[in-house]
Design a protein around this motif. Structure first.
Motif, PDB file in Angstrom:
ATOM      1  N   GLY A   4       0.819  -1.192   0.000  1.00 24.20           N
ATOM      2  CA  GLY A   4       0.000   0.000   0.000  1.00 24.20           C
ATOM      3  C   GLY A   4       0.857   1.248   0.000  1.00 24.20           C
ATOM      4  N   TYR A   5       0.326   2.293  -0.593  1.00 21.92           N
ATOM      5  CA  TYR A   5       1.016   3.576  -0.676  1.00 21.92           C
ATOM      6  C   TYR A   5       0.055   4.696  -0.326  1.00 21.92           C
ATOM      7  N   MET A   6       0.551   5.683   0.398  1.00 16.38           N
ATOM      8  CA  MET A   6      -0.135   6.959   0.559  1.00 16.38           C
ATOM      9  C   MET A   6       0.692   7.928  -0.264  1.00 16.38           C
ATOM     10  N   TYR A   7       0.017   8.783  -1.051  1.00 16.73           N
ATOM     11  CA  TYR A   7       0.756   9.677  -1.927  1.00 16.73           C
ATOM     12  C   TYR A   7       0.122  11.064  -1.961  1.00 16.73           C
ATOM     13  N   ILE A   8       0.942  12.040  -2.337  1.00 17.38           N
ATOM     14  CA  ILE A   8       0.475  13.411  -2.506  1.00 17.38           C
ATOM     15  C   ILE A   8       0.873  13.874  -3.902  1.00 17.38           C
ATOM     16  N   LEU A   9      -0.106  14.358  -4.639  1.00 15.95           N
ATOM     17  CA  LEU A   9       0.108  14.903  -5.978  1.00 15.95           C
ATOM     18  C   LEU A   9      -0.050  16.410  -5.940  1.00 15.95           C
ATOM     19  N   GLU A  10       0.653  17.093  -6.821  1.00 14.89           N
ATOM     20  CA  GLU A  10       0.405  18.510  -7.047  1.00 14.89           C
ATOM     21  C   GLU A  10      -0.306  18.634  -8.380  1.00 14.89           C
ATOM     22  N   CYS A  11      -1.412  19.354  -8.390  1.00 15.98           N
ATOM     23  CA  CYS A  11      -2.205  19.545  -9.595  1.00 15.98           C
ATOM     24  C   CYS A  11      -1.777  20.821 -10.311  1.00 15.98           C
ATOM     25  N   SER A  12      -2.255  21.001 -11.542  1.00 14.52           N
ATOM     26  CA  SER A  12      -1.861  22.152 -12.356  1.00 14.52           C
ATOM     27  C   SER A  12      -2.262  23.486 -11.727  1.00 14.52           C
ATOM     28  N   ASP A  13      -3.263  23.475 -10.852  1.00 14.70           N
ATOM     29  CA  ASP A  13      -3.678  24.716 -10.181  1.00 14.70           C
ATOM     30  C   ASP A  13      -2.953  24.896  -8.841  1.00 14.70           C
ATOM     31  N   ASN A  14      -1.917  24.102  -8.599  1.00 13.43           N
ATOM     32  CA  ASN A  14      -1.094  24.110  -7.377  1.00 13.43           C
ATOM     33  C   ASN A  14      -1.798  23.542  -6.150  1.00 13.43           C
ATOM     34  N   SER A  15      -2.969  22.952  -6.315  1.00 13.55           N
ATOM     35  CA  SER A  15      -3.626  22.277  -5.198  1.00 13.55           C
ATOM     36  C   SER A  15      -2.964  20.914  -4.998  1.00 13.55           C
ATOM     37  N   TYR A  16      -3.171  20.348  -3.819  1.00 12.60           N
ATOM     38  CA  TYR A  16      -2.649  19.025  -3.505  1.00 12.60           C
ATOM     39  C   TYR A  16      -3.788  18.016  -3.495  1.00 12.60           C
ATOM     40  N   TYR A  17      -3.480  16.808  -3.925  1.00 14.96           N
ATOM     41  CA  TYR A  17      -4.414  15.690  -3.851  1.00 14.96           C
ATOM     42  C   TYR A  17      -3.711  14.584  -3.087  1.00 14.96           C
ATOM     43  N   THR A  18      -4.354  14.071  -2.053  1.00 11.12           N
ATOM     44  CA  THR A  18      -3.802  12.986  -1.247  1.00 11.12           C
ATOM     45  C   THR A  18      -4.624  11.737  -1.489  1.00 11.12           C
ATOM     46  N   LEU A  49       4.544  14.279  -5.778  1.00  8.78           N
ATOM     47  CA  LEU A  49       5.476  15.007  -4.920  1.00  8.78           C
ATOM     48  C   LEU A  49       6.021  14.155  -3.785  1.00  8.78           C
ATOM     49  N   TYR A  50       5.218  13.184  -3.328  1.00 11.84           N
ATOM     50  CA  TYR A  50       5.571  12.478  -2.094  1.00 11.84           C
ATOM     51  C   TYR A  50       4.798  11.170  -2.017  1.00 11.84           C
ATOM     52  N   TYR A  51       5.420  10.152  -1.425  1.00  8.40           N
ATOM     53  CA  TYR A  51       4.693   8.927  -1.115  1.00  8.40           C
ATOM     54  C   TYR A  51       5.338   8.210   0.054  1.00  8.40           C
ATOM     55  N   GLU A  52       4.529   7.398   0.718  1.00 10.36           N
ATOM     56  CA  GLU A  52       4.979   6.532   1.806  1.00 10.36           C
ATOM     57  C   GLU A  52       4.529   5.123   1.481  1.00 10.36           C
ATOM     58  N   GLU A  53       5.362   4.140   1.802  1.00 13.13           N
ATOM     59  CA  GLU A  53       5.038   2.731   1.574  1.00 13.13           C
ATOM     60  C   GLU A  53       4.587   2.073   2.875  1.00 13.13           C
ATOM     61  N   VAL A  67      -3.653  12.567   6.611  1.00 13.35           N
ATOM     62  CA  VAL A  67      -2.962  13.654   5.914  1.00 13.35           C
ATOM     63  C   VAL A  67      -3.956  14.541   5.155  1.00 13.35           C
ATOM     64  N   GLN A  68      -5.049  13.974   4.671  1.00 12.52           N
ATOM     65  CA  GLN A  68      -6.057  14.780   3.966  1.00 12.52           C
ATOM     66  C   GLN A  68      -6.575  15.916   4.843  1.00 12.52           C
ATOM     67  N   GLY A  69      -6.634  15.704   6.126  1.00 11.69           N
ATOM     68  CA  GLY A  69      -7.145  16.721   7.032  1.00 11.69           C
ATOM     69  C   GLY A  69      -6.126  17.782   7.417  1.00 11.69           C
ATOM     70  N   TRP A  70      -4.907  17.638   6.961  1.00 11.09           N
ATOM     71  CA  TRP A  70      -3.851  18.567   7.315  1.00 11.09           C
ATOM     72  C   TRP A  70      -3.895  19.835   6.478  1.00 11.09           C
ATOM     73  N   SER A  71      -3.353  20.902   7.028  1.00 13.46           N
ATOM     74  CA  SER A  71      -3.215  22.157   6.286  1.00 13.46           C
ATOM     75  C   SER A  71      -2.154  21.992   5.202  1.00 13.46           C
ATOM     76  N   ARG A  72      -2.160  22.911   4.270  1.00 11.25           N
ATOM     77  CA  ARG A  72      -1.153  22.905   3.203  1.00 11.25           C
ATOM     78  C   ARG A  72       0.259  23.001   3.801  1.00 11.25           C
ATOM     79  N   LYS A  73       0.439  23.878   4.784  1.00  8.16           N
ATOM     80  CA  LYS A  73       1.755  24.048   5.404  1.00  8.16           C
ATOM     81  C   LYS A  73       2.234  22.769   6.085  1.00  8.16           C
ATOM     82  N   LYS A  74       1.319  22.066   6.716  1.00  9.60           N
ATOM     83  CA  LYS A  74       1.699  20.834   7.396  1.00  9.60           C
ATOM     84  C   LYS A  74       2.079  19.761   6.378  1.00  9.60           C
ATOM     85  N   LYS A  75       1.333  19.666   5.276  1.00  8.92           N
ATOM     86  CA  LYS A  75       1.690  18.716   4.207  1.00  8.92           C
ATOM     87  C   LYS A  75       3.059  19.057   3.632  1.00  8.92           C
ATOM     88  N   GLU A  76       3.337  20.336   3.451  1.00  6.43           N
ATOM     89  CA  GLU A  76       4.627  20.745   2.900  1.00  6.43           C
ATOM     90  C   GLU A  76       5.768  20.425   3.857  1.00  6.43           C
TER      91      GLU A  76
END
Length: 100
Positions: A4-18, A49-53, A67-76
């Motif tokens: 299993g993987y948890m991942y974070i993507l950056e979208c073209s509008d600079n939003s994050y998707y977890t 941008l990021y993943y965990e195994e 992680v979905q509930g985290w602020s942008r700063k905390k994800k960064e």
């Protein structure tokens, strides 16, 4: 091998998707093809941008929801490896009723 993987993507509008998945390569292809999720389909292209195994998919899913509930700063901070900053970036919850 990870199951299993948890991942974070950056979208073209600079939003994050977890998200989380069993097969990260297949899931990234789905996102890039516009079939991964509504959020990413409207904001192509996306960049991993990021993943965990994890050994188990349910652990990856639990981490995704955390992680979905985290602020942008905390994800960064997580993505930058600044884990010592995470507690200070936690959301503050205030009680509306004052103590007497």
């Amino acid at each position: 091998m990870a199951k299993g993987y948890m991942y974070i993507l950056e979208c073209s509008d600079n939003s994050y998707y977890t998200g989380s998945t069993r097969d990260i390569e297949r899931r990234l292809r789905q996102h890039m093809e516009g079939t991964g999720a509504n959020h990413t389909a409207k904001r192509l292209p996306v960049t991993l941008l990021y993943y965990e195994e994890y050994d188990r998919i349910d652990h990856a899913f639990y981490r995704e929801k955390q992680v979905q509930g985290w602020s942008r700063k905390k994800k960064e901070a997580l993505m930058d490896g600044n884990v010592e900053l995470l507690p200070g970036l936690a959301k503050k919850i205030f009680n509306k009723h004052k103590r007497k």
